[in-house]
Design a protein around this motif. Structure first.
Motif, PDB file in Angstrom:
ATOM      1  N   PRO A 121       5.474  19.417 -12.254  1.00 14.99           N
ATOM      2  CA  PRO A 121       5.695  19.179 -10.826  1.00 14.99           C
ATOM      3  C   PRO A 121       5.637  17.683 -10.518  1.00 14.99           C
ATOM      4  N   GLY A 122       6.515  17.254  -9.624  1.00 17.34           N
ATOM      5  CA  GLY A 122       6.592  15.836  -9.300  1.00 17.34           C
ATOM      6  C   GLY A 122       6.053  15.509  -7.929  1.00 17.34           C
ATOM      7  N   VAL A 123       5.757  14.226  -7.738  1.00 15.40           N
ATOM      8  CA  VAL A 123       5.393  13.697  -6.430  1.00 15.40           C
ATOM      9  C   VAL A 123       6.281  12.496  -6.130  1.00 15.40           C
ATOM     10  N   THR A 124       6.554  12.311  -4.865  1.00 16.64           N
ATOM     11  CA  THR A 124       7.262  11.127  -4.397  1.00 16.64           C
ATOM     12  C   THR A 124       6.229  10.248  -3.716  1.00 16.64           C
ATOM     13  N   ILE A 125       6.129   9.029  -4.199  1.00 21.41           N
ATOM     14  CA  ILE A 125       5.149   8.075  -3.678  1.00 21.41           C
ATOM     15  C   ILE A 125       5.911   6.973  -2.956  1.00 21.41           C
ATOM     16  N   GLU A 160       0.833  -1.198   0.000  1.00 27.00           N
ATOM     17  CA  GLU A 160       0.000   0.000   0.000  1.00 27.00           C
ATOM     18  C   GLU A 160       0.872   1.254   0.000  1.00 27.00           C
ATOM     19  N   VAL A 161       0.306   2.303  -0.536  1.00 26.82           N
ATOM     20  CA  VAL A 161       0.956   3.602  -0.527  1.00 26.82           C
ATOM     21  C   VAL A 161       0.879   4.152   0.895  1.00 26.82           C
ATOM     22  N   VAL A 162       2.015   4.596   1.424  1.00 28.45           N
ATOM     23  CA  VAL A 162       2.025   5.154   2.769  1.00 28.45           C
ATOM     24  C   VAL A 162       2.175   6.671   2.763  1.00 28.45           C
ATOM     25  N   SER A 163       2.605   7.249   1.641  1.00 27.27           N
ATOM     26  CA  SER A 163       2.633   8.710   1.544  1.00 27.27           C
ATOM     27  C   SER A 163       2.814   9.140   0.100  1.00 27.27           C
ATOM     28  N   THR A 164       2.271  10.297  -0.205  1.00 24.84           N
ATOM     29  CA  THR A 164       2.465  10.970  -1.488  1.00 24.84           C
ATOM     30  C   THR A 164       2.704  12.436  -1.168  1.00 24.84           C
ATOM     31  N   GLU A 165       3.899  12.902  -1.491  1.00 30.84           N
ATOM     32  CA  GLU A 165       4.301  14.274  -1.163  1.00 30.84           C
ATOM     33  C   GLU A 165       4.978  14.906  -2.369  1.00 30.84           C
ATOM     34  N   PRO A 166       4.997  16.227  -2.466  1.00 33.26           N
ATOM     35  CA  PRO A 166       5.755  16.866  -3.546  1.00 33.26           C
ATOM     36  C   PRO A 166       7.223  16.424  -3.490  1.00 33.26           C
ATOM     37  N   THR A 167       7.789  16.140  -4.654  1.00 38.00           N
ATOM     38  CA  THR A 167       9.184  15.708  -4.730  1.00 38.00           C
ATOM     39  C   THR A 167      10.113  16.877  -4.408  1.00 38.00           C
ATOM     40  N   THR A 168      11.063  16.621  -3.524  1.00 41.69           N
ATOM     41  CA  THR A 168      12.049  17.644  -3.177  1.00 41.69           C
ATOM     42  C   THR A 168      13.213  17.604  -4.176  1.00 41.69           C
ATOM     43  N   ASP A 169      13.973  18.682  -4.213  1.00 43.64           N
ATOM     44  CA  ASP A 169      15.172  18.710  -5.060  1.00 43.64           C
ATOM     45  C   ASP A 169      16.149  17.610  -4.638  1.00 43.64           C
ATOM     46  N   GLU A 170      16.246  17.355  -3.351  1.00 38.91           N
ATOM     47  CA  GLU A 170      17.142  16.316  -2.844  1.00 38.91           C
ATOM     48  C   GLU A 170      16.715  14.935  -3.333  1.00 38.91           C
ATOM     49  N   GLU A 171      15.412  14.663  -3.334  1.00 38.68           N
ATOM     50  CA  GLU A 171      14.925  13.372  -3.824  1.00 38.68           C
ATOM     51  C   GLU A 171      15.194  13.225  -5.317  1.00 38.68           C
ATOM     52  N   THR A 172      14.959  14.286  -6.073  1.00 39.08           N
ATOM     53  CA  THR A 172      15.235  14.243  -7.510  1.00 39.08           C
ATOM     54  C   THR A 172      16.705  13.936  -7.750  1.00 39.08           C
TER      55      THR A 172
END
Length: 143
Positions: free
Chosen positions: A123-127, A85-97
């Protein structure tokens, strides 16, 4: 032969190209399956980044879960598949990219990608997905 818990986690932590699958939500269509970069550390959550308004982001939000399969063919045929299951969806940070790009590309290519390619995306999301079900196999030496 199935991999041990440690072997499958270590294999998933390697930078393979994943095949992400998510329910299409349509009775007359198969699941959406697409190649994707991902990141995982043993014992943690698996994470991907994608454009916020992409079809896969919308389908993952609707389904609340997805599957990811990674494989290799040398030195042996081996794969790991996880579903959860998905536990979070947040805007992607520059660090994650940056972390994701540097996981897959050598330094010069990563710099060029971040400068020239990444800005062409919306705009991106981190899932983040918590792996719950695992399938794995090492089919032995390729002869």
């Amino acid at each position: 032969m199935p991999l041990t818990t440690e072997e499958r986690a270590e294999f998933l932590a390697e930078p393979h190209i994943g095949a992400l699958s998510v329910d299409s939500g349509e009775p007359d269509r198969a699941p959406l399956t697409v190649p994707i970069w991902y990141a995982y550390e043993p014992g943690g959550d698996l994470w991907i980044t994608t454009e916020r308004d992409s079809r896969k982001a919308r389908l993952i939000a609707a389904a609340g879960r997805f599957s990811l399969m990674v494989d290799r063919v040398t030195p042996t045929v081996r794969y790991v598949s996880v579903e959860g299951e998905v536990v979070s969806t947040e805007p992607t940070t520059d660090e994650e990219t940056r972390a994701m790009v540097e996981r897959y590309l050598p330094p010069e290519a990563a710099q060029a990608y971040l400068k020239e390619v990444q800005p062409t995306f919306g705009p991106g999301v981190t899932i983040r997905m918590r792996p719950r079900r695992w399938l794995s196999s090492d089919m032995g030496p390729v002869e």
